[in-house]
Design an enzyme around this catalytic site. Structure first.
Site, PDB file in Angstrom:
ATOM      1  N   CYS A   2       0.844  -1.201   0.000  1.00 29.57           N
ATOM      2  CA  CYS A   2       0.000   0.000   0.000  1.00 29.57           C
ATOM      3  C   CYS A   2       0.878   1.250   0.000  1.00 29.57           C
ATOM      4  CB  CYS A   2      -0.879   0.012   1.256  1.00 29.57           C
ATOM      5  SG  CYS A   2      -1.866  -1.464   1.411  1.00 29.57           S
ATOM      6  N   ARG A  27       4.200   0.879  -6.594  1.00 33.32           N
ATOM      7  CA  ARG A  27       4.164  -0.149  -5.544  1.00 33.32           C
ATOM      8  C   ARG A  27       3.065  -1.167  -5.802  1.00 33.32           C
ATOM      9  NH1 ARG A  27       6.471   2.818  -0.907  1.00 33.32           N
ATOM     10  NH2 ARG A  27       5.247   1.695   0.624  1.00 33.32           N
ATOM     11  N   TRP A  75      -3.312  -2.335  -1.716  1.00 30.20           N
ATOM     12  CA  TRP A  75      -3.016  -3.611  -2.390  1.00 30.20           C
ATOM     13  C   TRP A  75      -3.646  -4.659  -1.490  1.00 30.20           C
ATOM     14  CZ3 TRP A  75       1.076  -7.573  -1.731  1.00 30.20           C
ATOM     15  CH2 TRP A  75       1.187  -8.414  -2.859  1.00 30.20           C
ATOM     16  N   ASN A  99      -0.981   1.151   6.323  1.00 32.82           N
ATOM     17  CA  ASN A  99      -0.207   0.194   5.527  1.00 32.82           C
ATOM     18  C   ASN A  99       0.363  -0.817   6.509  1.00 32.82           C
ATOM     19  OD1 ASN A  99       1.256  -1.153   3.624  1.00 32.82           O
ATOM     20  ND2 ASN A  99       2.900   0.354   3.510  1.00 32.82           N
ATOM     21  N   GLY A 100       0.139  -2.128   6.243  1.00 37.17           N
ATOM     22  CA  GLY A 100       0.667  -3.161   7.141  1.00 37.17           C
ATOM     23  C   GLY A 100      -0.434  -4.151   7.461  1.00 37.17           C
ATOM     24  N   GLU A 475      16.903 -15.737 -13.213  1.00 38.95           N
ATOM     25  CA  GLU A 475      16.512 -14.312 -13.277  1.00 38.95           C
ATOM     26  C   GLU A 475      15.872 -14.000 -14.630  1.00 38.95           C
ATOM     27  OE1 GLU A 475      15.974 -12.091 -11.337  1.00 38.95           O
ATOM     28  OE2 GLU A 475      15.967 -10.256 -12.507  1.00 38.95           O
ATOM     29  N   LYS A 479      12.141 -12.501 -15.075  1.00 39.70           N
ATOM     30  CA  LYS A 479      11.892 -11.261 -15.824  1.00 39.70           C
ATOM     31  C   LYS A 479      10.816 -11.484 -16.869  1.00 39.70           C
ATOM     32  CE  LYS A 479      13.155  -8.604 -13.824  1.00 39.70           C
ATOM     33  NZ  LYS A 479      13.583  -9.269 -12.660  1.00 39.70           N
ATOM     34  N   GLU A 482       7.228 -12.396 -15.294  1.00 38.25           N
ATOM     35  CA  GLU A 482       6.512 -11.396 -14.473  1.00 38.25           C
ATOM     36  C   GLU A 482       5.997 -10.224 -15.291  1.00 38.25           C
ATOM     37  OE1 GLU A 482       8.647  -9.378 -11.348  1.00 38.25           O
ATOM     38  OE2 GLU A 482      10.532  -9.537 -12.392  1.00 38.25           O
ATOM     39  N   HIS A 498      17.522 -34.929 -16.542  1.00 41.07           N
ATOM     40  CA  HIS A 498      16.872 -35.555 -15.376  1.00 41.07           C
ATOM     41  C   HIS A 498      15.376 -35.270 -15.354  1.00 41.07           C
ATOM     42  CE1 HIS A 498      20.760 -36.682 -13.799  1.00 41.07           C
ATOM     43  NE2 HIS A 498      21.189 -35.454 -14.032  1.00 41.07           N
ATOM     44  N   LYS A 594       5.652  -3.629  -6.066  1.00 43.23           N
ATOM     45  CA  LYS A 594       7.089  -3.362  -6.107  1.00 43.23           C
ATOM     46  C   LYS A 594       7.775  -3.876  -4.844  1.00 43.23           C
ATOM     47  CE  LYS A 594      11.029  -1.912  -7.522  1.00 43.23           C
ATOM     48  NZ  LYS A 594      11.716  -2.782  -8.511  1.00 43.23           N
TER      49      LYS A 594
HETATM   50  C1  AGP Z   1      11.789  -8.797  -9.098  1.00 45.19           C
HETATM   51  O1  AGP Z   1      11.667  -8.454 -10.477  1.00 45.19           O
HETATM   52  C2  AGP Z   1      10.461  -8.862  -8.418  1.00 45.19           C
HETATM   53  N1  AGP Z   1       9.808  -7.620  -8.475  1.00 45.19           N
HETATM   54  C3  AGP Z   1      10.499  -9.475  -7.027  1.00 45.19           C
HETATM   55  O2  AGP Z   1      10.892 -10.815  -7.185  1.00 45.19           O
HETATM   56  C4  AGP Z   1      11.469  -8.827  -5.995  1.00 45.19           C
HETATM   57  O3  AGP Z   1      12.793  -9.077  -6.362  1.00 45.19           O
HETATM   58  C5  AGP Z   1      11.200  -9.492  -4.628  1.00 45.19           C
HETATM   59  O4  AGP Z   1       9.879  -9.213  -4.249  1.00 45.19           O
HETATM   60  C6  AGP Z   1      12.162  -9.028  -3.533  1.00 45.19           C
HETATM   61  O5  AGP Z   1      12.011  -7.647  -3.329  1.00 45.19           O
HETATM   62  P1  AGP Z   1      13.158  -6.861  -2.518  1.00 45.19           P
HETATM   63  O6  AGP Z   1      14.415  -7.000  -3.294  1.00 45.19           O
HETATM   64  O7  AGP Z   1      12.667  -5.453  -2.436  1.00 45.19           O
HETATM   65  O8  AGP Z   1      13.269  -7.521  -1.165  1.00 45.19           O
END
Ligand code: AGP
Length: 599
Positions: A2, A27, A75, A99-100, A475, A479, A482, A498, A594
């Site tokens: 949030c 976010r 969120w 937020n929380g 990674e 990418k 997502e 395997h 985010k």
């Molecule tokens: C990465 O592209 C993602 N947005 C997500 O996996 C992110 O890396 C993960 O949520 C960890 O976030 P942080 O690095 O802020 O802890």
């Protein structure tokens, strides 16, 4: 996660709140709302979906002159994204944004309902405003009632509350979720979950410490238990804008050469690496390393594990934070506990850090946001200096995390005497070339744009690599999935036989990372196995590979990490161009935030 904003002053409060929330859109959210208090009245508006819907609802409401206001992007955690569940939540004469997670909200809600309080939403947050109004019946001063309210809450919260009982006043509290207060020479007071909305507005900001409670009015800002420490806020809005790129993600990919340079400043020296953040005896008594992280930061951690073991001869164990926190881990005090986080607010990573500290381990944070919760909790911190990263799909943060880990592995190797001067000089020479390599890597952008048209369907992607190119394969897969929503998996290339190779056919796209400087013959034979079964191969390599259906030629380098950084850029550009062709929201992909500040 949030987003929260607050404002006290004379401007059009609605306009400032909505503009402020727009700076926090990155976010991730699914509803939004504001409440504005003027001349003793409070006007509240809420809408599901994007901010444009809230703007539509507030058309015609243009409050000028002195007042106060709070705003929120939600969120959804407790309760679906509906207007009723959107913040601010209201009582009879008060409004709150939060937020929380209030972990004891059910108990408080039952208590209040038993006293006749009617709840409108399914959220945990709503208990705050009703509890506050209950407390005003037994506490003469609204601030005393607010403090008593906060004292009842358990869990994580950043709270802003307004009440008709306290005109032009905003009550605030933070525990576990970030909250910043800002001010300027014009007497305006600002609140936000991160500093993006305050850039260009506040000239001084204070990052609230854990457990801070207080209130602000045009006459006074009060906080306890400790007074707020205001520091200058540098920067201007331009640095946070797209600067002519189509998306923040594109801008951040192109920023990598520069920000990597910032990451290295004062740390990569002629004969080796130095970290003023780490005392000379930092490694005393430490023989092993445990790294905890999530998502992309976990991939950086895995990459670092190869580097630490190879260079510093330290045993490394890498764990996903959400698994670590519930596994009853065995922790020994000869272990350096490292957490990696772009935001510094990821709940699982923060909890892992909390557990390590409770076990008495020395802790180190590698983080991109100064004053974040993780930074404030760790014994020592190395900031990655990537600058604001707004694209939800992390790029420059990942690059700078890997750079820090590479530098740190050399730093530890120097301290432990596991590398000689010549070896250290060779590493430094390679490090110094990374900004150039990242700049050269961008020349394949047009190629990636053309290639992307061929990867918009199929029944999935394998990304494969060996050694440090295995976490890079993970990674690349993350990418792509997502931001394109296409299925992709990263695999150690040696694992194909395997089981996964059963999926090989023309509709399975394999992105193969084939560096020249590390295990080339091994990865080549793995790719040949897949090609022989008709898998469609996209090879990324400095060496021509005629079995590839598609091929991205990278530059010849004399160090695996230089190949790593160049192939990383290819993965980032390819994922972005596929997402753009599919018409997705590159910067704010569906279902993602985010920073994941809840479990
Ligand atoms: C990465 O592209 C993602 N947005 C997500 O996996 C992110 O890396 C993960 O949520 C960890 O976030 P942080 O690095 O802020 O802890």
């Amino acid at each position: 996660m949030c987003g929260i904003v607050g404002y006290i002053g004379k401007r059009n409060i609605k306009r400032w709140l909505i503009d402020g929330l727009r700076e926090l859109e990155y976010r991730g959210y699914d509803s939004a709302g504001i409440a504005v208090m003027k001349e003793g009245e409070i006007h509240a508006y809420k809408a599901v979906g994007k901010l444009v819907n809230l703007e539509e609802k507030t058309k015609g409401f243009e409050p000028e002159g002195p007042g106060a206001g709070i705003g929120h992007t939600r969120w959804a955690t407790h309760g679906k994204p509906t207007e009723l569940n959107a913040h601010p939540h209201m009582g009879e004469y008060s409004y709150v944004v939060h937020n929380g997670i209030i972990e004891n909200y059910r108990q408080i809600k039952e208590e209040l309902e038993a006293e006749g309080v009617a709840f409108l939403s399914q959220t945990d947050t709503e208990v705050i405003v009703h509890l506050f109004e209950k407390m005003t019946k037994t506490h003469e001063e609204p601030y005393a009632a607010f403090k008593a309210t906060i004292a009842r809450l358990e869990g994580a919260y950043a709270v802003l509350l307004m009440s008709k009982k306290a005109p032009q006043t905003i009550f605030f509290a933070r525990k576990g979720s970030p909250m910043i207060i800002g001010k300027n020479a014009g007497g305006e007071i600002f609140f936000a979950s991160s500093d993006a909305p305050l850039i260009g507005e506040a000239t001084e900001v204070a990052y609230m410490e854990e457990g801070t409670v207080g209130y602000a009015s045009p006459e006074k800002i009060y906080a306890e238990p400790d007074a707020l420490q205001f520091v200058p806020l540098a920067g201007d809005k331009l640095t946070a804008q797209k600067g002519g790129y189509r998306f923040f993600m594109e801008k951040e990919i192109y920023e990598q050469p520069n920000v990597i340079g910032d990451t290295m400043i004062g740390r990569v020296l002629d004969e080796g690496v130095a970290f003023e953040e780490l005392g000379g005896d930092f490694l005393e008594g430490l023989t092993r390393i445990k790294i905890c992280a999530c998502g992309t930061s976990y991939h950086a951690a895995l990459t670092g594990s190869y580097l630490f073991e190879r260079q510093a001869k330290m045993a490394v164990n890498v764990e996903i934070a959400s698994e670590f926190r519930y596994k009853e881990p065995l922790l020994t005090d000869d272990t350096l506990f490292v957490v990696i986080s772009q935001s510094g607010e990821t709940a699982d990573t923060l909890e892992a850090l909390r557990m390590a500290k409770a076990a008495g381990l020395k802790t180190l944070a590698i983080c991109n946001v100064d004053n974040s919760s993780i930074v404030r909790m760790a014994d020592a911190t190395i900031l990655t200096r990537a600058g604001i990263e707004k694209g939800v799909a992390s790029t420059k943060a990942f690059a700078t995390q890997v750079m820090v880990l590479w530098m740190l592995s050399l730093f530890f190797a120097q301290k432990r005497g596991t590398i000689n001067a010549e070896g250290a000089r060779r590493e430094v020479e390679a490090m110094d070339r990374v900004p150039t390599v990242l700049k050269e890597a961008l020349t394949v952008h047009e190629k990636c744009k053309r290639l992307s048209k061929r990867y918009l369907h199929g029944h999935g992607f394998f990304f494969i690599g060996r050694d440090i190119f295995f976490p890079l394969a993970l990674e690349g897969a993350l990418k792509l999935k997502e931001i394109s929503y296409l299925h992709a998996e990263g695999y150690p290339a040696g694992e194909m036989k395997h089981g996964p190779i059963a999926l090989a056919d023309a509709e399975l796209f394999t992105v193969a990372l084939m560096p020249q400087t590390l295990l080339y013959d091994k990865i080549k034979s793995n790719v040949e196995e897949l090609s022989a079964r008709d898998s469609t191969i996209l090879a990324i390599s400095p060496l021509p590979f005629d079995l590839a259906d598609d091929f991205v030629l990278t530059h010849a380098h004399d160090h695996p990490m230089l190949e790593f950084f160049e192939m990383m850029v290819v993965e980032q550009l390819l994922a972005m161009e596929v997402s753009i062709r599919l018409g997705n929201d590159v910067d704010m992909p569906r279902n993602l935030a985010k920073s994941v500040t809840v479990e």
